[in-house]
Design a protein around this motif. Structure first.
Motif, PDB file in Angstrom:
ATOM      1  N   GLU A  54      20.349 -22.765 -11.738  1.00 19.99           N
ATOM      2  CA  GLU A  54      20.680 -23.017 -13.138  1.00 19.99           C
ATOM      3  C   GLU A  54      19.420 -23.255 -13.962  1.00 19.99           C
ATOM      4  O   GLU A  54      19.314 -22.785 -15.107  1.00 19.99           O
ATOM      5  CB  GLU A  54      21.629 -24.215 -13.230  1.00 19.99           C
ATOM      6  N   THR A  55      18.461 -23.974 -13.396  1.00 16.60           N
ATOM      7  CA  THR A  55      17.204 -24.227 -14.098  1.00 16.60           C
ATOM      8  C   THR A  55      16.441 -22.929 -14.353  1.00 16.60           C
ATOM      9  O   THR A  55      15.856 -22.732 -15.423  1.00 16.60           O
ATOM     10  CB  THR A  55      16.327 -25.199 -13.292  1.00 16.60           C
ATOM     11  N   LEU A  56      16.448 -22.036 -13.363  1.00 21.42           N
ATOM     12  CA  LEU A  56      15.782 -20.739 -13.529  1.00 21.42           C
ATOM     13  C   LEU A  56      16.423 -19.949 -14.665  1.00 21.42           C
ATOM     14  O   LEU A  56      15.726 -19.295 -15.455  1.00 21.42           O
ATOM     15  CB  LEU A  56      15.869 -19.934 -12.223  1.00 21.42           C
ATOM     16  N   LEU A  57      17.739 -20.001 -14.758  1.00 23.36           N
ATOM     17  CA  LEU A  57      18.430 -19.292 -15.832  1.00 23.36           C
ATOM     18  C   LEU A  57      18.088 -19.896 -17.190  1.00 23.36           C
ATOM     19  O   LEU A  57      17.845 -19.175 -18.167  1.00 23.36           O
ATOM     20  CB  LEU A  57      19.941 -19.340 -15.608  1.00 23.36           C
ATOM     21  N   GLU A  58      18.082 -21.210 -17.251  1.00 19.14           N
ATOM     22  CA  GLU A  58      17.795 -21.898 -18.517  1.00 19.14           C
ATOM     23  C   GLU A  58      16.402 -21.553 -19.037  1.00 19.14           C
ATOM     24  O   GLU A  58      16.170 -21.531 -20.251  1.00 19.14           O
ATOM     25  CB  GLU A  58      17.943 -23.402 -18.332  1.00 19.14           C
ATOM     26  N   ALA A  59      15.474 -21.295 -18.131  1.00 13.58           N
ATOM     27  CA  ALA A  59      14.099 -20.972 -18.534  1.00 13.58           C
ATOM     28  C   ALA A  59      13.898 -19.483 -18.806  1.00 13.58           C
ATOM     29  O   ALA A  59      12.812 -19.067 -19.221  1.00 13.58           O
ATOM     30  CB  ALA A  59      13.125 -21.424 -17.445  1.00 13.58           C
ATOM     31  N   SER A  60      14.941 -18.674 -18.582  1.00 14.91           N
ATOM     32  CA  SER A  60      14.815 -17.226 -18.725  1.00 14.91           C
ATOM     33  C   SER A  60      15.082 -16.784 -20.155  1.00 14.91           C
ATOM     34  O   SER A  60      15.498 -17.566 -21.013  1.00 14.91           O
ATOM     35  CB  SER A  60      15.808 -16.522 -17.788  1.00 14.91           C
ATOM     36  N   ARG A  61      14.871 -15.493 -20.398  1.00 13.32           N
ATOM     37  CA  ARG A  61      15.136 -14.899 -21.723  1.00 13.32           C
ATOM     38  C   ARG A  61      16.525 -14.266 -21.777  1.00 13.32           C
ATOM     39  O   ARG A  61      16.868 -13.590 -22.747  1.00 13.32           O
ATOM     40  CB  ARG A  61      14.077 -13.835 -22.037  1.00 13.32           C
ATOM     41  N   LEU A  62      17.334 -14.464 -20.732  1.00 11.15           N
ATOM     42  CA  LEU A  62      18.640 -13.812 -20.649  1.00 11.15           C
ATOM     43  C   LEU A  62      19.701 -14.555 -21.459  1.00 11.15           C
ATOM     44  O   LEU A  62      19.560 -15.737 -21.771  1.00 11.15           O
ATOM     45  CB  LEU A  62      19.090 -13.743 -19.187  1.00 11.15           C
ATOM     46  N   ASP A  63      20.771 -13.824 -21.779  1.00 10.84           N
ATOM     47  CA  ASP A  63      21.964 -14.445 -22.368  1.00 10.84           C
ATOM     48  C   ASP A  63      22.858 -14.880 -21.211  1.00 10.84           C
ATOM     49  O   ASP A  63      23.862 -14.247 -20.893  1.00 10.84           O
ATOM     50  CB  ASP A  63      22.699 -13.443 -23.270  1.00 10.84           C
ATOM     51  N   TRP A  64      22.498 -15.976 -20.605  1.00 15.63           N
ATOM     52  CA  TRP A  64      23.164 -16.407 -19.387  1.00 15.63           C
ATOM     53  C   TRP A  64      24.374 -17.286 -19.689  1.00 15.63           C
ATOM     54  O   TRP A  64      24.509 -17.855 -20.778  1.00 15.63           O
ATOM     55  CB  TRP A  64      22.187 -17.173 -18.484  1.00 15.63           C
ATOM     56  N   ALA A  65      25.247 -17.371 -18.665  1.00 13.92           N
ATOM     57  CA  ALA A  65      26.354 -18.324 -18.700  1.00 13.92           C
ATOM     58  C   ALA A  65      26.570 -18.802 -17.274  1.00 13.92           C
ATOM     59  O   ALA A  65      26.549 -17.997 -16.335  1.00 13.92           O
ATOM     60  CB  ALA A  65      27.626 -17.680 -19.241  1.00 13.92           C
ATOM     61  N   VAL A  66      26.746 -20.093 -17.104  1.00  9.62           N
ATOM     62  CA  VAL A  66      26.963 -20.688 -15.786  1.00  9.62           C
ATOM     63  C   VAL A  66      28.389 -21.222 -15.721  1.00  9.62           C
ATOM     64  O   VAL A  66      28.812 -21.993 -16.584  1.00  9.62           O
ATOM     65  CB  VAL A  66      25.959 -21.824 -15.511  1.00  9.62           C
ATOM     66  N   VAL A  67      29.117 -20.794 -14.707  1.00  8.60           N
ATOM     67  CA  VAL A  67      30.475 -21.284 -14.456  1.00  8.60           C
ATOM     68  C   VAL A  67      30.417 -22.205 -13.253  1.00  8.60           C
ATOM     69  O   VAL A  67      29.955 -21.802 -12.184  1.00  8.60           O
ATOM     70  CB  VAL A  67      31.450 -20.115 -14.179  1.00  8.60           C
ATOM     71  N   ARG A  68      30.880 -23.446 -13.426  1.00 11.36           N
ATOM     72  CA  ARG A  68      30.811 -24.437 -12.353  1.00 11.36           C
ATOM     73  C   ARG A  68      32.231 -24.841 -11.952  1.00 11.36           C
ATOM     74  O   ARG A  68      32.755 -25.849 -12.435  1.00 11.36           O
ATOM     75  CB  ARG A  68      29.999 -25.645 -12.797  1.00 11.36           C
ATOM     76  N   PRO A  69      32.874 -24.063 -11.077  1.00 13.11           N
ATOM     77  CA  PRO A  69      34.256 -24.373 -10.722  1.00 13.11           C
ATOM     78  C   PRO A  69      34.366 -25.610  -9.835  1.00 13.11           C
ATOM     79  O   PRO A  69      33.454 -25.937  -9.059  1.00 13.11           O
ATOM     80  CB  PRO A  69      34.735 -23.130  -9.974  1.00 13.11           C
ATOM     81  N   SER A  70      35.504 -26.273  -9.955  1.00 13.75           N
ATOM     82  CA  SER A  70      35.889 -27.307  -8.999  1.00 13.75           C
ATOM     83  C   SER A  70      36.376 -26.596  -7.735  1.00 13.75           C
ATOM     84  O   SER A  70      36.018 -25.442  -7.497  1.00 13.75           O
ATOM     85  CB  SER A  70      36.977 -28.182  -9.617  1.00 13.75           C
TER      86      SER A  70
ATOM     87  N   LEU B 298      33.646 -14.157 -20.312  1.00 12.81           N
ATOM     88  CA  LEU B 298      32.227 -14.387 -20.584  1.00 12.81           C
ATOM     89  C   LEU B 298      31.430 -13.088 -20.622  1.00 12.81           C
ATOM     90  O   LEU B 298      30.293 -13.065 -21.090  1.00 12.81           O
ATOM     91  CB  LEU B 298      31.645 -15.336 -19.535  1.00 12.81           C
ATOM     92  N   LEU B 299      32.001 -11.998 -20.119  1.00 12.02           N
ATOM     93  CA  LEU B 299      31.338 -10.694 -20.157  1.00 12.02           C
ATOM     94  C   LEU B 299      31.703  -9.902 -21.407  1.00 12.02           C
ATOM     95  O   LEU B 299      31.126  -8.847 -21.669  1.00 12.02           O
ATOM     96  CB  LEU B 299      31.714  -9.874 -18.920  1.00 12.02           C
ATOM     97  N   ALA B 300      32.677 -10.389 -22.174  1.00 13.93           N
ATOM     98  CA  ALA B 300      33.135  -9.657 -23.358  1.00 13.93           C
ATOM     99  C   ALA B 300      32.091  -9.743 -24.474  1.00 13.93           C
ATOM    100  O   ALA B 300      31.324 -10.702 -24.566  1.00 13.93           O
ATOM    101  CB  ALA B 300      34.464 -10.227 -23.836  1.00 13.93           C
ATOM    102  N   PRO B 301      32.050  -8.739 -25.348  1.00 10.96           N
ATOM    103  CA  PRO B 301      31.124  -8.786 -26.498  1.00 10.96           C
ATOM    104  C   PRO B 301      31.381 -10.032 -27.339  1.00 10.96           C
ATOM    105  O   PRO B 301      32.528 -10.391 -27.622  1.00 10.96           O
ATOM    106  CB  PRO B 301      31.464  -7.511 -27.272  1.00 10.96           C
ATOM    107  N   GLY B 302      30.325 -10.676 -27.742  1.00 14.33           N
ATOM    108  CA  GLY B 302      30.449 -11.863 -28.573  1.00 14.33           C
ATOM    109  C   GLY B 302      30.802 -13.131 -27.831  1.00 14.33           C
ATOM    110  O   GLY B 302      31.030 -14.178 -28.454  1.00 14.33           O
ATOM    111  N   ALA B 303      30.855 -13.087 -26.498  1.00 18.99           N
ATOM    112  CA  ALA B 303      31.183 -14.288 -25.724  1.00 18.99           C
ATOM    113  C   ALA B 303      30.053 -15.309 -25.837  1.00 18.99           C
ATOM    114  O   ALA B 303      28.899 -14.952 -26.093  1.00 18.99           O
ATOM    115  CB  ALA B 303      31.397 -13.916 -24.255  1.00 18.99           C
ATOM    116  N   PRO B 304      30.370 -16.582 -25.678  1.00 18.28           N
ATOM    117  CA  PRO B 304      29.326 -17.612 -25.752  1.00 18.28           C
ATOM    118  C   PRO B 304      28.201 -17.336 -24.763  1.00 18.28           C
ATOM    119  O   PRO B 304      28.435 -16.865 -23.643  1.00 18.28           O
ATOM    120  CB  PRO B 304      30.081 -18.901 -25.391  1.00 18.28           C
ATOM    121  N   ALA B 305      26.984 -17.617 -25.182  1.00 13.90           N
ATOM    122  CA  ALA B 305      25.811 -17.384 -24.334  1.00 13.90           C
ATOM    123  C   ALA B 305      25.027 -18.674 -24.175  1.00 13.90           C
ATOM    124  O   ALA B 305      25.138 -19.597 -24.987  1.00 13.90           O
ATOM    125  CB  ALA B 305      24.926 -16.300 -24.927  1.00 13.90           C
ATOM    126  N   ARG B 306      24.254 -18.719 -23.092  1.00 14.90           N
ATOM    127  CA  ARG B 306      23.413 -19.875 -22.770  1.00 14.90           C
ATOM    128  C   ARG B 306      24.257 -21.163 -22.740  1.00 14.90           C
ATOM    129  O   ARG B 306      23.948 -22.160 -23.399  1.00 14.90           O
ATOM    130  CB  ARG B 306      22.242 -19.976 -23.753  1.00 14.90           C
TER     131      ARG B 306
END
Length: 402
Positions: free
Chosen positions: A103-119, A167-175
């Motif tokens: 997650e830290t690597l993603l946060e430091a990247s230039r990507l439009d990332w999203a992290v899903v943390r399931p129970s 989260l893969l749809a156009p306009g979905a929340p990023a970062r």
């Protein structure tokens, strides 16, 4: 993408499958051919604990670092990463720490990332911890549990998949990081009772197993994992459960407008079949069968070389084997010991079990031709090999892990 795409292709022929093993993809350049024509990446790779063939460093650090760098170089902007609730340093496990590194690597990247943390993710098909939950729920007479008051908010696999798709749809929340959980809060004991009912077994009391008694089982689980027998009965599992497996029940609705289903809804949508009951009841039977078969085959070989040597040679003389009787006895003992040891090596288990079945069949054919009278012996030396033959076939037939 899969480590064994041929297996996936046979089970799900519609998608296009490619080989993608993080162990071979720890350099950004190695990812380049896999990312050609790709618009987005979903990373589902994860391992519970280091062991034979599993590395938290590769799965959660080196592999993702190379993947992120490759996406940046290839212009792939969107990366959805499936992490886990409780992926933080406070859990005190290499699993959680390394998951947090991703997650830290993603946060430091230039990507439009999203992290899903399931129970705790529940589905019709089970593997790992959810398979163990079903097995404990199906335990005859009572339900053993370590603790029992750990809190869960189980989330259905269908809801996890729907979140990823949105989260893969156009306009979905990023970062963004999304803790994904179901609306129903349950203790581990409640969860086990629910699954016992779903499996159709009569209610049974939940019996707590003291931590002192559970510790040796977890230590054995850790050792077996390093030997190639990964199991949810490991120290990491218990620490993660005791740390945090809850999550935010409303996060998916706030961010994506998705109301997750409860465990009761999930179970009601898919009634248990006989295959589910068999799998749950055989979960503990299979390792017991492997252990007993191994002990039996190794033991017979050692007994033949030890106190049973004269008797074994005498029986072979009785069968008319003459001067070669000692060679047959010794060779048979070596084969028995070799197969018994091979059965304990994860990648050889099924083949060793089939070998045992073939050797047993060969023993019986030879015995029938040369010593048929032992079929009528009241101690049943030939008859007793038939259940062993069936047990070998059972072990071979149940070798699939997922």
């Amino acid at each position: 993408g899969a480590r064994r795409p041929d297996d996936g292709r046979r089970r799900a022929p519609a998608p296009e499958w490619v080989r993608a093993d993080f162990a071979d993809l720890t350099d950004a350049d190695a990812w380049r051919p896999l990312l050609e024509g790709v618009d987005a990446v979903v990373n589902c790779v994860g391992v519970l604990q280091d062991g034979a063939g599993d590395s938290t460093s590769i799965a959660h650090e080196r592999g993702p670092r190379a993947l992120i760098a490759a996406c940046e170089a290839a212009g792939v902007r969107r990366l959805v990463h499936v992490s886990a609730v409780g992926a933080d340093d406070d859990a005190g496990t290499a699993y959680a720490r390394s998951k947090r590194v991703t997650e830290t690597l993603l946060e430091a990247s230039r990507l439009d990332w999203a992290v899903v943390r399931p129970s705790l993710v529940v589905a019709r098909g089970v593997f790992g911890g959810t398979a163990l939950i079903r097995a404990l729920a199906a335990f005859p007479g009572f339900i053993p549990v370590v603790g029992g008051d750990q809190a869960f908010r189980p989330v259905a696999m269908a809801d996890v998949c729907e979140v990823v798709v949105r989260l893969l749809a156009p306009g979905a929340p990023a970062r963004v990081r999304l803790d994904l959980a179901g609306p129903q809060s349950l203790t581990l004991a409640d969860l086990l009772r629910a699954y016992r009912g779903w499996l159709g077994f009569a209610p049974a009391p939940v019996v707590g197993v003291p931590a002192l008694l559970a510790a040796p089982a977890l230590a054995i689980g850790d050792l077996l994992g390093r030997l190639g027998w990964p199991s949810p009965l490991r120290t990491t599992s218990l620490r993660q459960m005791n740390h945090d497996v809850g999550g935010d029940a409303d996060a998916a609705e706030r961010l994506l407008g998705l109301r997750t289903r409860s465990l009761d809804q999930h179970l009601s949508e898919q009634a248990a079949a006989v295959q589910d009951r068999w799998h749950a009841r055989l979960y503990f039977v299979r390792p017991l069968a492997i252990a007993l078969l191994s002990v039996f085959w190794i033991g017979t070989g050692l007994v033949t070389f030890g106190p049973g040597w004269k008797g074994a040679v005498a029986i072979l003389h009785e069968g008319g084997y003459g001067a070669v009787a000692p060679w047959i006895a010794g060779g048979g003992a070596v084969v028995d010991i070799a197969l018994g040891l091979a059965l304990l090596v994860r990648r050889f288990t099924a083949r060793a079990a089939i070998g045992m079945a073939l050797v047993t069949a060969g023993y019986l054919v030879a015995a029938t031709l040369t010593l048929p009278q032992y079929w009528l012996d009241p101690l049943g030396p030939w008859l007793k090999t038939l259940p062993g033959l069936a047990l070998c076939l059972f072990v071979a037939a149940t070798d699939e892990r997922r």
